[in-house]
Design an enzyme around this catalytic site. Structure first.
Site, PDB file in Angstrom:
ATOM      1  N   ARG A 143       0.822  -1.230   0.000  1.00  0.00           N
ATOM      2  CA  ARG A 143       0.000   0.000   0.000  1.00  0.00           C
ATOM      3  C   ARG A 143       0.848   1.270   0.000  1.00  0.00           C
ATOM      4  O   ARG A 143       0.418   2.332   0.438  1.00  0.00           O
ATOM      5  CB  ARG A 143      -0.970   0.034   1.182  1.00  0.00           C
ATOM      6  CG  ARG A 143      -1.988  -1.072   1.148  1.00  0.00           C
ATOM      7  CD  ARG A 143      -3.217  -0.709   1.948  1.00  0.00           C
ATOM      8  NE  ARG A 143      -4.171  -1.799   1.899  1.00  0.00           N
ATOM      9  CZ  ARG A 143      -4.226  -2.764   2.807  1.00  0.00           C
ATOM     10  NH1 ARG A 143      -3.392  -2.765   3.835  1.00  0.00           N
ATOM     11  NH2 ARG A 143      -5.111  -3.704   2.692  1.00  0.00           N
ATOM     12  N   LYS A 169       4.086  11.931 -10.891  1.00  0.00           N
ATOM     13  CA  LYS A 169       3.228  11.165 -11.805  1.00  0.00           C
ATOM     14  C   LYS A 169       3.884   9.812 -12.045  1.00  0.00           C
ATOM     15  O   LYS A 169       5.034   9.749 -12.487  1.00  0.00           O
ATOM     16  CB  LYS A 169       3.066  11.892 -13.138  1.00  0.00           C
ATOM     17  CG  LYS A 169       2.019  12.980 -13.119  1.00  0.00           C
ATOM     18  CD  LYS A 169       1.744  13.469 -14.531  1.00  0.00           C
ATOM     19  CE  LYS A 169       0.727  14.587 -14.544  1.00  0.00           C
ATOM     20  NZ  LYS A 169       0.538  15.164 -15.887  1.00  0.00           N
ATOM     21  N   GLU A 177      12.061  19.283 -23.927  1.00  0.00           N
ATOM     22  CA  GLU A 177      11.331  19.557 -22.675  1.00  0.00           C
ATOM     23  C   GLU A 177      11.947  20.752 -21.940  1.00  0.00           C
ATOM     24  O   GLU A 177      11.256  21.467 -21.231  1.00  0.00           O
ATOM     25  CB  GLU A 177      11.305  18.321 -21.770  1.00  0.00           C
ATOM     26  CG  GLU A 177      10.654  17.087 -22.384  1.00  0.00           C
ATOM     27  CD  GLU A 177       9.132  17.031 -22.242  1.00  0.00           C
ATOM     28  OE1 GLU A 177       8.541  17.931 -21.625  1.00  0.00           O
ATOM     29  OE2 GLU A 177       8.537  16.066 -22.760  1.00  0.00           O
ATOM     30  N   LYS A 214       9.077  23.564 -12.611  1.00  0.00           N
ATOM     31  CA  LYS A 214       8.140  22.459 -12.422  1.00  0.00           C
ATOM     32  C   LYS A 214       7.721  22.354 -10.956  1.00  0.00           C
ATOM     33  O   LYS A 214       6.548  22.145 -10.643  1.00  0.00           O
ATOM     34  CB  LYS A 214       8.739  21.139 -12.896  1.00  0.00           C
ATOM     35  CG  LYS A 214       7.760  19.991 -12.693  1.00  0.00           C
ATOM     36  CD  LYS A 214       7.899  18.874 -13.645  1.00  0.00           C
ATOM     37  CE  LYS A 214       6.744  17.889 -13.456  1.00  0.00           C
ATOM     38  NZ  LYS A 214       6.831  16.724 -14.305  1.00  0.00           N
ATOM     39  N   GLU A 243      -3.019  18.188 -10.971  1.00  0.00           N
ATOM     40  CA  GLU A 243      -3.403  18.652 -12.305  1.00  0.00           C
ATOM     41  C   GLU A 243      -4.900  18.910 -12.439  1.00  0.00           C
ATOM     42  O   GLU A 243      -5.584  18.346 -13.283  1.00  0.00           O
ATOM     43  CB  GLU A 243      -2.929  17.655 -13.386  1.00  0.00           C
ATOM     44  CG  GLU A 243      -2.912  18.295 -14.776  1.00  0.00           C
ATOM     45  CD  GLU A 243      -2.252  17.424 -15.828  1.00  0.00           C
ATOM     46  OE1 GLU A 243      -1.129  16.952 -15.617  1.00  0.00           O
ATOM     47  OE2 GLU A 243      -2.892  17.218 -16.867  1.00  0.00           O
ATOM     48  N   ARG A 282      -1.189  22.793 -13.720  1.00  0.00           N
ATOM     49  CA  ARG A 282      -0.187  21.776 -14.083  1.00  0.00           C
ATOM     50  C   ARG A 282      -0.323  21.353 -15.534  1.00  0.00           C
ATOM     51  O   ARG A 282       0.640  20.901 -16.159  1.00  0.00           O
ATOM     52  CB  ARG A 282      -0.287  20.567 -13.138  1.00  0.00           C
ATOM     53  CG  ARG A 282       0.804  19.546 -13.407  1.00  0.00           C
ATOM     54  CD  ARG A 282       0.974  18.544 -12.298  1.00  0.00           C
ATOM     55  NE  ARG A 282       1.996  17.575 -12.655  1.00  0.00           N
ATOM     56  CZ  ARG A 282       2.542  16.706 -11.822  1.00  0.00           C
ATOM     57  NH1 ARG A 282       2.161  16.686 -10.564  1.00  0.00           N
ATOM     58  NH2 ARG A 282       3.464  15.857 -12.232  1.00  0.00           N
ATOM     59  N   ASN A 342       1.871  20.310 -20.281  1.00  0.00           N
ATOM     60  CA  ASN A 342       1.541  19.518 -21.472  1.00  0.00           C
ATOM     61  C   ASN A 342       1.663  20.329 -22.759  1.00  0.00           C
ATOM     62  O   ASN A 342       1.206  19.883 -23.809  1.00  0.00           O
ATOM     63  CB  ASN A 342       0.115  18.948 -21.359  1.00  0.00           C
ATOM     64  CG  ASN A 342       0.005  17.969 -20.212  1.00  0.00           C
ATOM     65  OD1 ASN A 342       0.957  17.268 -19.884  1.00  0.00           O
ATOM     66  ND2 ASN A 342      -1.158  17.928 -19.570  1.00  0.00           N
ATOM     67  N   HIS A 362       2.152  18.661 -26.056  1.00  0.00           N
ATOM     68  CA  HIS A 362       1.937  17.231 -25.859  1.00  0.00           C
ATOM     69  C   HIS A 362       0.654  16.712 -26.498  1.00  0.00           C
ATOM     70  O   HIS A 362       0.548  15.523 -26.747  1.00  0.00           O
ATOM     71  CB  HIS A 362       1.974  16.886 -24.365  1.00  0.00           C
ATOM     72  CG  HIS A 362       3.372  16.864 -23.803  1.00  0.00           C
ATOM     73  ND1 HIS A 362       4.171  17.985 -23.766  1.00  0.00           N
ATOM     74  CD2 HIS A 362       4.118  15.855 -23.268  1.00  0.00           C
ATOM     75  CE1 HIS A 362       5.343  17.666 -23.226  1.00  0.00           C
ATOM     76  NE2 HIS A 362       5.331  16.392 -22.918  1.00  0.00           N
ATOM     77  N   HIS A 388       1.705  14.023 -28.762  1.00  0.00           N
ATOM     78  CA  HIS A 388       1.348  12.672 -28.341  1.00  0.00           C
ATOM     79  C   HIS A 388       0.604  11.944 -29.468  1.00  0.00           C
ATOM     80  O   HIS A 388       0.831  10.751 -29.708  1.00  0.00           O
ATOM     81  CB  HIS A 388       0.491  12.766 -27.080  1.00  0.00           C
ATOM     82  CG  HIS A 388       0.314  11.471 -26.379  1.00  0.00           C
ATOM     83  ND1 HIS A 388      -0.871  11.074 -25.851  1.00  0.00           N
ATOM     84  CD2 HIS A 388       1.186  10.464 -26.138  1.00  0.00           C
ATOM     85  CE1 HIS A 388      -0.743   9.880 -25.315  1.00  0.00           C
ATOM     86  NE2 HIS A 388       0.506   9.497 -25.472  1.00  0.00           N
ATOM     87  N   HIS A 424       9.793  10.619 -28.134  1.00  0.00           N
ATOM     88  CA  HIS A 424       8.882  11.518 -27.425  1.00  0.00           C
ATOM     89  C   HIS A 424       9.263  12.999 -27.562  1.00  0.00           C
ATOM     90  O   HIS A 424       8.431  13.830 -27.936  1.00  0.00           O
ATOM     91  CB  HIS A 424       8.800  11.112 -25.949  1.00  0.00           C
ATOM     92  CG  HIS A 424       7.925  12.005 -25.132  1.00  0.00           C
ATOM     93  ND1 HIS A 424       6.553  12.003 -25.242  1.00  0.00           N
ATOM     94  CD2 HIS A 424       8.231  12.958 -24.216  1.00  0.00           C
ATOM     95  CE1 HIS A 424       6.047  12.912 -24.425  1.00  0.00           C
ATOM     96  NE2 HIS A 424       7.040  13.508 -23.791  1.00  0.00           N
TER      97      HIS A 424
HETATM   98  N1  GLY Z   1       5.098  15.735 -17.422  1.00  0.00           N
HETATM   99  C1  GLY Z   1       3.986  16.528 -17.078  1.00  0.00           C
HETATM  100  C2  GLY Z   1       3.683  16.546 -15.620  1.00  0.00           C
HETATM  101  O1  GLY Z   1       4.440  16.032 -14.829  1.00  0.00           O
HETATM  102  O2  GLY Z   1       2.667  17.067 -15.230  1.00  0.00           O
END
Ligand code: GLY
Length: 375
Positions: free
Chosen positions: A130, A152, A194, A235, A245, A249, A253, A256, A260, A274
Site C-alpha cells: 500500500r 506522476k 522539454e 516544475k 493537475e 499543471r 503539457n 503534448h 502525443h 517523445h
Molecule cells: N510531465 C507533465 C507533468 O508532470 O505534469
C-alpha cells in the site's frame, strides 16, 4: 538572465509540498553521494533498485557501490529497456520481486533510469504494501527536467499510454548530470525539447537564455546544471500549486496534445521519439495560436528557428516515413487524456512564456489546421 557562475556545488531545488516535500539535487558526479544522502534521509533503510538492461550496464554498479559504502543493503530488479516495459506483466513481475526481496514499509525503491523506469518503479512503489517511498535517480535529460519530478507514476494500458497510475511523490531526486554524458545524442536532443518547453510555457527569459547558451547546455558543465535547475524550479513551483493537475499543471503539457498524437500515429517507434514529437507539438501549438490571432508570425518563427538550430524536427512533413494521416491524428487527439467531457483541451500561447489552458477549441478548427499542416 546572466550566465551561470562556475561552481562544483550541487544545486538543490525544494518541492515544497509540506509533508510530501522533497529535494531535487542537481550536479555532476552525485551518484557517489547517493548512499550518504539516502542514509541521512532514512537511517537503517534497505533499497530495491529498479533499472533497465541498458542503464544497468553503465550505472548500476556505481549506484550499488555508493549505497553499499553507506552500509545500505540492496537488491536490484532489471527490466528490458523501452516503453514496452510499462505494462501489466512487467509491473506484476517487479512488484513480486520487490516483495520477495523483503522490502518493507520503511524501506525504499530506487528508480534508476529514464522516464519509463521512473514511471514504472514509482507506480510499483505506490502499490507494494500500500505504498513505500522511493528515490528517483534520473539518467536522461528528459527525466531530469520533467518526469522524475512531480509524482506522476504509471504504466500503459492496451488502450493508451499512462492510463493506469497514481500520484506518488518521491522522497528525493538525485539528478547526476554526468550520467547524461553517456546518452546518445538523439536522446539528449529529444530531452532538450522539454527544456525549451519550460521557457515557452512560462519563462521568456529562460527561452532567450537558451537561444544564446544551448551549445554549452549540450556540451555539459555549469550551463547544463543551470538549465536543469531552472526547469526543476519551474516544475516544482507548478506542482506545489497544482499537484494533481486540476488546473495549472496542465501547462506542462504544452506541445503534448499534438505531439502525443503524432507519437502514437508513428507507433511509439524510432521514427519519432517523445521529445521530437514534443518539438513538433510545440511548433504546432504556436502555429495554432497564431492562426487564432493570439501571437505574431515572428514569435512562431523564433520558436521554430531555435528548435531547428539544435536539430529537432519542426515540420510534421519531416517525420521519417511521411506525415501521419489526418483521420488517424484526429482520432488520437479525441482519445487523449486531455479531452474533458468531449471538449478538446489545448495548451495555447499568448506569447513566448505565456501559455494558457484553452478549453474552447472545436474539433473542426483542429481538423482544418491539421489538414494544412499535414499537406
Ligand atoms: N510531465 C507533465 C507533468 O508532470 O505534469
Amino acid at each position: 538572465m546572466t550566465a551561470p557562475p562556475q561552481t562544483n556545488e550541487a544545486r538543490v531545488v525544494r518541492v515544497a509540498l509540506r509533508e510530501r516535500g522533497y529535494d531535487i539535487v542537481i550536479g555532476r558526479n552525485l551518484v557517489a553521494t547517493l548512499g550518504s544522502r539516502v542514509k541521512a534521509l532514512r537511517p537503517g533503510t534497505k533499497c530495491a533498485i529498479v533499472t533497465d538492461d541498458m542503464v544497468a550496464v553503465h550505472h548500476l554498479e556505481a549506484v550499488e557501490a555508493s549505497l553499499a559504502a553507506a552500509g545500505i543493503a540492496t537488491a536490484h530488479v532489471i527490466v528490458p529497456a523501452g516503453e514496452s516495459s510499462k505494462n501489466y506483466a512487467v509491473f506484476q513481475d517487479v512488484c513480486e520481486r520487490i516483495i520477495a526481496a523483503r522490502i518493507e514499509r520503511g524501506d525504499l525503491v530506487v528508480a534508476l533510469g529514464g522516464g519509463v523506469i521512473g514511471d514504472l518503479a514509482g507506480f510499483v512503489a505506490a502499490c507494494v504494501r500500500r505504498g513505500v517511498d522511493y528515490v528517483q535517480v534520473p539518467t536522461t535529460l528528459l527525466a531530469q527536467v520533467d518526469s522524475s519530478v512531480g509524482g506522476k507514476t504509471g504504466i500503459d494500458s492496451p488502450q493508451g499510454k499512462n492510463l493506469i497510475g497514481a500520484f506518488h511523490q518521491p522522497v528525493l531526486v538525485v539528478a547526476d548530470t554526468a550520467l547524461l554524458d553517456t546518452l546518445p545524442e538523439r536522446q539528449f536532443r529529444a530531452g532538450y525539447a522539454e527544456v525549451v518547453k519550460y521557457g515557452l510555457l512560462g519563462d521568456a527569459a529562460l527561452f532567450a537564455w537558451l537561444e544564446r547558451n544551448w551549445r554549452e547546455v549540450f556540451g555539459g558543465g555549469a550551463a547544463r546544471e543551470y538549465a536543469i535547475a531552472a526547469c526543476c524550479r519551474a516544475k516544482a513551483d507548478i506542482v506545489v500549486r497544482d499537484e494533481r493537475e486540476t488546473g495549472e499543471r496542465a501547462l506542462l503539457n504544452l506541445g503534448h496534445t499534438f505531439g502525443h498524437a503524432l507519437e502514437a500515429a508513428t507507433g511509439f517507434s524510432d521514427r519519432l521519439v517523445h521529445g521530437e514529437a514534443v518539438s513538433l507539438g510545440m511548433v504546432m501549438a504556436f502555429e495554432f495560436s497564431a492562426r487564432r490571432g493570439l501571437i505574431s508570425a515572428d514569435e512562431v518563427a523564433r520558436v521554430r528557428a531555435h528548435l531547428a538550430a539544435v536539430g529537432l524536427p519542426v515540420r510534421v512533413t519531416e517525420v521519417p516515413g511521411g506525415a501521419p494521416r489526418l483521420d488517424e491524428v484526429m482520432d488520437l487527439i479525441a482519445q487523449d487524456k486531455k479531452v474533458r467531457r468531449g471538449k478538446l483541451i489545448f495548451i495555447l500561447v499568448r506569447g513566448i512564456g505565456r501559455a494558457y489552458v484553452a478549453t474552447d477549441v472545436e474539433a473542426g478548427e483542429v481538423r482544418a489546421f491539421l489538414a494544412e499542416q499535414l499537406s
